[in-house]
Design an enzyme around this catalytic site. Sequence first.
Site, PDB file in Angstrom:
ATOM      1  N   GLU B 441     -23.710  55.528  11.862  1.00  0.00           N
ATOM      2  CA  GLU B 441     -24.697  56.023  10.877  1.00  0.00           C
ATOM      3  C   GLU B 441     -24.890  57.530  10.971  1.00  0.00           C
ATOM      4  O   GLU B 441     -25.998  58.037  10.813  1.00  0.00           O
ATOM      5  CB  GLU B 441     -26.059  55.325  11.045  1.00  0.00           C
ATOM      6  CG  GLU B 441     -26.037  53.829  10.965  1.00  0.00           C
ATOM      7  CD  GLU B 441     -25.290  53.300   9.766  1.00  0.00           C
ATOM      8  OE1 GLU B 441     -25.204  54.000   8.757  1.00  0.00           O
ATOM      9  OE2 GLU B 441     -24.762  52.182   9.857  1.00  0.00           O
ATOM     10  N   GLY B 442     -23.809  58.239  11.193  1.00  0.00           N
ATOM     11  CA  GLY B 442     -23.895  59.688  11.328  1.00  0.00           C
ATOM     12  C   GLY B 442     -24.057  60.039  12.791  1.00  0.00           C
ATOM     13  O   GLY B 442     -25.131  59.845  13.369  1.00  0.00           O
TER      14      GLY B 442
END
Lengths: 598, 598
Positions: B441-442
Site C-alpha cells: 500500500e505504498g
Amino acid sequence: MPIYKAPIEDTMFVLYDVLKMEAYGNLPGFADAPRDLVEAIVNEGAKFCEEVLQPLNVVGDTVGCRRNADGTVTTPPGFKEAYKQYQEGGWMGLAFDPEYGGQGLPATVNTVVGEFMSSANLAWGMYPGLTQGAMAALHVHANDEIKRTYLPKMTTGEWTGTMNLTEPHCGTDLGMLRTKAVPNGDGSYRISGQKIFISAGEHDMAENIVHLVLARIEGAPAGTKGISLFVVPKFLPTPDNKPGQRNGVSCGKIEEKMGIHGNATCVMNYDEATGWLVGQENKGLNAMFVMMNEARLSVGVQGLSQSEVAYQNAVAYAKDRIQGRALSGPKAPEKAADPIIVHPDVRRTLMTLRAVNEAGRALMLWTALMADVSHRSEDAGERQKAEDHLGLMTPIIKGVLTDLGFDNAVKAQQMYGGHGYINEWGMGQFVRDARIAMIYEGANGIQALDLVGRKLGANGGRAVMSFFNEVGTFCAQNKDDATVGPFIGSLSKGLKDLQAATMWFMQNAMAKPDNAGAGSTPYMHMFGLVAMGYMWAKMAKVAQEKLVAGANGSTDRMNAKLVTARFFFEQMMPETGAHLARIQAGADSMMALAADAF
Amino acid sequence: MPIYKAPIEDTMFVLYDVLKMEAYGNLPGFADAPRDLVEAIVNEGAKFCEEVLQPLNVVGDTVGCRRNADGTVTTPPGFKEAYKQYQEGGWMGLAFDPEYGGQGLPATVNTVVGEFMSSANLAWGMYPGLTQGAMAALHVHANDEIKRTYLPKMTTGEWTGTMNLTEPHCGTDLGMLRTKAVPNGDGSYRISGQKIFISAGEHDMAENIVHLVLARIEGAPAGTKGISLFVVPKFLPTPDNKPGQRNGVSCGKIEEKMGIHGNATCVMNYDEATGWLVGQENKGLNAMFVMMNEARLSVGVQGLSQSEVAYQNAVAYAKDRIQGRALSGPKAPEKAADPIIVHPDVRRTLMTLRAVNEAGRALMLWTALMADVSHRSEDAGERQKAEDHLGLMTPIIKGVLTDLGFDNAVKAQQMYGGHGYINEWGMGQFVRDARIAMIYEGANGIQALDLVGRKLGANGGRAVMSFFNEVGTFCAQNKDDATVGPFIGSLSKGLKDLQAATMWFMQNAMAKPDNAGAGSTPYMHMFGLVAMGYMWAKMAKVAQEKLVAGANGSTDRMNAKLVTARFFFEQMMPETGAHLARIQAGADSMMALAADAF
C-alpha cells in the site's frame, strides 16, 4: 540472484592508509606479511568467497540442514565441497600458531577474510569461525597433551569445533547450568546433560567434531564459580590421532529457525560422554571467555557483513529499477522513468549503509589490529593499551554493528518494495540471517551491560579515558583543518555527549544500579556513533591527504569518502543528543510499574 | 504457542474517555450504537479473534497457501471455516451502507475489530480487509448497476475483493502500467495483462472474487492520466446474481515470500477477461485512491497489531523466564534467578512497546472517528476539518505505525534470546508478518513523500496548521497542570521542532525539491512522535481526572497510563531534536555522489 564483490580496495585503504599497518612490522608474523603478500591473500580470499561461497548462499537457505534417522546431519549441497577447498587453501590456520601447523600471519588478515566469508555465506562461515574460536580457547587454556592432540587437526580443518554453553533453562545466566561432569579417575570425565542452540553441532564436513563444553564437576560450588570447561570429541582420538570410538554425544534435533538455515543449530545430548578438563577446575567460564570474546568480534563482523552485501545488492537495484522521475527533473529522459537512485530518500538509505559499512570496517580492523598487538607485542605497555581497547570495543562492535547490520539489511530490503519481500531477490535472507547476530554470543542487551557494568569502570576507567583522550586530541589537532575541521564540531559534540553520559553514570549508578541498566543500550549506541565518527574523521583526513598528493586512480573513491563522512556527521551523529537525554532521564519510568501492571 | 488477548479495556478507555465518542451521537449510525452495544460488539469481536483466528495463526504460517494444478488455491487448514463464522457473524457489513445489507454502525468499531483480527491472524485478516476496501471503492465510484450486483454479495462476505495495481515493471509509478482494456461495445471491456503481488487474489473461502483492476483503455493517454478502474469478477454474475461463467482471469503463481504465508499473494493473469468500468474513463487512480486510503489506514493498524501481540507475548515471557538477578538485589530469592522483567533493559523494551501501542491505538481510533465524521456529518465545516485530519494522518499512521510495529516485533523477539530465533515460540512470525506492512500500500518512503510533498501544502497548509494549533492550544492550557504539566515541556519541544522543520521545508524545498525528499522520512517520524505525544498528554490528563474522581476498578490502569506517558516523553520524544538536525542538513550529502560512485 544476489551479487557480492569483496570490498578489497576499501579494506586495503583502511589497513594501510588509515591504520598504517606497515608500522607494525616489528610484531611476530607481521614481518612475514608485507603489503603485497597481504594484498595477494586478500585477493585470493575474495575470489574464494565470491566464486565458491556466495553461489551457495541461497541453496543453503532453501535446502538447509537435515538430521538423518541415525543422528547424522547432512549439510546443504555444495557445502562439503566448499569446505574441502577452504581446507586445501590453508585458510583455517592462516593466523594460527606455527607450532601447530598454522601460518602465523596477522589475525587482522583473518578478520578481513572473515568479513568476506560472512558476506558471501554467513551460515557456511560459521563452521570455520567456530573452529577458530575453539582453537583459540584450547591454545590459551588447554594442557600440552590436549593441544598436541587437537590443534594440528583443527588447524588443517580436518576436525571442526563448537562451543556448548546454553541449556534449555539457561543462556545468559550460566550460573544455573546443570550439565555435570564425573571424574573417571584417569584424568578424564563423564559428561552428561543437554545443550541447545549449538551451531555446527553436527555435520558432514569434517571427520571429527571437537566440542568445548561447560559443565559442573560433581560437588562443585553452585553458580558460576563451579563451572568447568571440557573438550569432548565426537570420536575419541586413537593413539595415532585418528577418529576412534564414537563418544557419547549426539545431535538430538536440528532447530527450525528464522534464518542461517545452512548451519546446523543442534540440540546436543551428552550421555556419559568422555571429556577432558581444559584449564583449571571451576574456572571454565574464564577459559570459555577467550572463545566468547573471539566469537563476539566475529559476530560483530557478521553484522557488518550483511549490511555490506545488502548494500551492494541495493545499489545494483537502485541503478537498474526505473520508477518515477527525479524531483529536480528527469535524469533519464530516454527511459519511461528514472532509475530510483535519483530519489533522495533512496539515497538516504544507500548513504546510511555506506556510512556504517565503511566506518564499521575501519573500527573492526582497528580492533583486530589491537588484538594482534595484545597477543604479539613484546612491549607490556603497548599490550596493555591494546587489551584495554579490545575489551572496550568488543561489546560495542558486537552490539552496535549487529544492530545496525540488521537495520541496514531491512533498509536495503525496503528499497525493493514488494520485490524485497518475495524470496526471488534474496533480500529477505540477509534480513533473516543478520537477525541472529543480534542474539547469539550474548544478546545485545548483555553487550550493553558488559560495556556499562564492566568495561567502563575497569581499572579505574583506564580504557575509556584513553579512548576519550585519543578522540579529544584528534579533535583539538584538526579543528581548524579546512577539510576535516567542519566535521570536528559534530564529532566533538558527540564526544561531549558521551562524556556527559559517562559522568552521569558515575554520579547516578553507584547508588542506584538500575540507572546503569536503564541507560545501557542508548549508551552502547552512543559510543558506537562516536567510535564510528572518529573513524570517519580519520578516514576523511587521510582521503584529503591522498587527494592533495594526487593519489593515482583513487580520486573518486577519496572524494566519496569525504561526502560519506559529511553524511555521517550530518545525518547519524545527531542521535547522540537524544541518547544522552534518554540516559539522563534515569530508570524511574522503566521501573515504576509493578510486574503485574504489564 | 503464542498468546493473544484483545485489549478491550484500553480500547474502551480511548473511545469513551479520551475521544468522547458519545458526543458524536448525532452522526448517522452512531445513535444506533450506544456504548453498551459497542462494548458488546467489541467483546464479541474479541472472542472471535482470540478463540477462532489466533489458533490458526501458526498453522497459516507453517502450511501456507497452495496453488493446485488447475489454478485453484487452497488456503491453510481452518481458514475457510473461520471465514464462514466471520460471515455468519455479519462482520463484513458491520459499518457498511444498510442499502446494500450493511449494519451502518460506526466504521470506528470496524477499525477496533480490525486491530484485533490482525493481532490474532494478520494473514487471515487480509481477506476480509481487502473486501471491505473494494466495497468502499465501489460504493463511492461505481454506477448503480455495479453496486447492486456486487455490494450485497460482498456485504455478506459471499464474494470477496482484491485490488490489482502492481505489474512486474511498475509498483510505485503506476503511470507505466500496461494492462489494457478494449471496449466490447456493450459497455463491457476485455482486460488483458499481468498483475503481481495480488493479496487474496485466488482462494477457496468465497464463491466469487471481485477484482478491482487498473488498466489503460486502448488509445488512452500515457502516464497516470490514462488509467481507468475496472471491476473484473472471477465468475461473471448470472442475471439472478449467481457466479456464472468463468472469466478470463487466473492465478498463475503464488509468490514465495518472507511472511503472511496464510494469505495467497498471487500473480494474476488477465486474458481478455470481461470487466466493467468503475467511475470515469481515465480517472481510475482517483477511484482507486478510495480503496488505497482505506487500505493505508488498515495497514497502519496491522503494524500496531503486531506490536501489540508481540508485546503481550514478551510480557508473558519476561514474567516467566528466570535469568540473572536484579541489579538492585534479588527479587525472587526463592528461585534460582529472578524473572527477567526485573532488568531495566528488559523494561525499556516492554515500556517502549507499551508506549507505542497505546498512543498508536489512540491515534488510530481518533483518525477512524474522523473518517466517520468526514463520511457522515451533515456539517460541511466539520466534514472538512475531519477530512483534513484524515488526509494528514493517513501517511503518518501507515508509515510510522508500521515502522514501529516491525521494530517492536523485533524488540520483543530479542527479549527471548535464542528462543526468539527458533520457530517454536512464534516470535519470528510476528517479525516476518509485520515486515510486509512497511512495504505494501505504498512503501513507507512513499508515505513520507505523500506527507511532505502533498499533504503539508494542501489548501495552503490548512490541515497541518489546524493540527499545530490544536496541540499548541492543549499545551498552553495544561502547562501548569500538576500532573500533565511536567509532560508539556517535552511535548512543546517536540511541537517546536516539528514546526521548525515545517518552516525549513517552506523555505528550502521550493527552490530545491530534493531538500523535501531528503528530509521526508525523518519528518514523518517526527510528526508521528508529536502526534503520539499529543495522545499521551491527552490520555494522561484523562487518567488523572479518573484517578481524582476515584474511577472504580481502574486505578492501576490509570496509574500505569501516567507512568507510560512519562516514559514516552523521557525516552521517545527526544528523538525529534535529532530528526530536526537531519532535516535541516538538507539533501547535499545525499545527492553529491554520482550514481557511478555507489
